[in-house]
Design a protein around this motif. Structure first.
Motif, PDB file in Angstrom:
ATOM      1  N   ARG A  50       0.586  -1.474   0.028  1.00 21.64           N
ATOM      2  CA  ARG A  50      -0.055  -0.028   0.059  1.00 21.64           C
ATOM      3  C   ARG A  50       0.532   1.139  -0.594  1.00 21.64           C
ATOM      4  O   ARG A  50       2.186   1.281  -0.101  1.00 21.64           O
ATOM      5  N   GLY A  51       0.909   2.087  -0.287  1.00 26.34           N
ATOM      6  CA  GLY A  51       1.007   3.675  -0.402  1.00 26.34           C
ATOM      7  C   GLY A  51       2.069   3.834   1.250  1.00 26.34           C
ATOM      8  O   GLY A  51       3.513   4.198   1.295  1.00 26.34           O
ATOM      9  N   HIS A  52       1.691   3.258   2.138  1.00 25.46           N
ATOM     10  CA  HIS A  52       1.982   3.235   3.918  1.00 25.46           C
ATOM     11  C   HIS A  52       3.098   2.442   4.438  1.00 25.46           C
ATOM     12  O   HIS A  52       4.090   2.347   5.004  1.00 25.46           O
ATOM     13  N   GLY A  53       3.175   1.400   3.294  1.00 27.53           N
ATOM     14  CA  GLY A  53       3.558  -0.125   3.083  1.00 27.53           C
ATOM     15  C   GLY A  53       3.197  -0.837   3.306  1.00 27.53           C
ATOM     16  O   GLY A  53       2.406  -0.981   2.352  1.00 27.53           O
ATOM     17  N   GLN A  54       3.343  -2.426   3.991  1.00 28.66           N
ATOM     18  CA  GLN A  54       2.394  -3.542   3.604  1.00 28.66           C
ATOM     19  C   GLN A  54       1.776  -4.012   4.706  1.00 28.66           C
ATOM     20  O   GLN A  54       1.366  -3.740   5.701  1.00 28.66           O
TER      21      GLN A  54
ATOM     22  N   ASP B 213      -5.289  -3.656   8.177  1.00 30.26           N
ATOM     23  CA  ASP B 213      -4.709  -2.051   7.496  1.00 30.26           C
ATOM     24  C   ASP B 213      -4.859  -1.608   9.017  1.00 30.26           C
ATOM     25  O   ASP B 213      -5.630  -0.902   8.673  1.00 30.26           O
ATOM     26  N   LYS B 214      -3.458  -1.259   9.355  1.00 28.92           N
ATOM     27  CA  LYS B 214      -3.665   0.069  10.914  1.00 28.92           C
ATOM     28  C   LYS B 214      -4.048   1.298  10.751  1.00 28.92           C
ATOM     29  O   LYS B 214      -4.302   2.350  11.268  1.00 28.92           O
ATOM     30  N   VAL B 215      -3.447   1.501   9.225  1.00 33.60           N
ATOM     31  CA  VAL B 215      -3.811   3.006   8.998  1.00 33.60           C
ATOM     32  C   VAL B 215      -5.236   3.562   8.340  1.00 33.60           C
ATOM     33  O   VAL B 215      -5.561   4.188   8.470  1.00 33.60           O
ATOM     34  N   ASN B 216      -5.898   1.919   7.504  1.00 35.19           N
ATOM     35  CA  ASN B 216      -6.982   2.554   7.228  1.00 35.19           C
ATOM     36  C   ASN B 216      -7.917   1.863   8.307  1.00 35.19           C
ATOM     37  O   ASN B 216      -8.581   0.673   8.491  1.00 35.19           O
TER      38      ASN B 216
END
Length: 83
Positions: free
Chosen positions: A46-50, A70-73
């Motif tokens: 993903r844009g921020h990592g895996q 995905d802890k950011v989404n």
């Protein structure tokens, strides 16, 4: 006798069991249910990592699920991918 104008509508509609129908989709951290059997997992960029995506299959109705961790989404989580 009235005819169904689109008889394929009901045939193609996936049947979810009551437990699968209750799973909250696209929401990180939402629980699955006990009859979901875990399968393989994979990593995706993903844009921020895996992120890790894990496959599951319901033992009752056969619905195939994926859970995206995905802890950011906030809108990652459960999604139906097949039946």
């Amino acid at each position: 006798m009235p005819q169904d104008l689109n008889p394929q509508t009901e045939v193609n509609k996936p049947e979810l069991c009551e437990s699968c129908a209750g799973v909250q989709r696209n929401w990180r951290g939402a629980p699955g249910h006990p009859e979901l059997m875990q399968g393989v997992n994979r990593k995706e960029a993903r844009g921020h990592g895996q992120v890790t995506i894990t496959k599951y299959r319901c033992e009752r109705c056969g619905t195939q699920w994926e859970y995206e961790n995905d802890k950011v989404n906030l809108h990652a989580g459960w999604s139906v991918v097949g039946h």
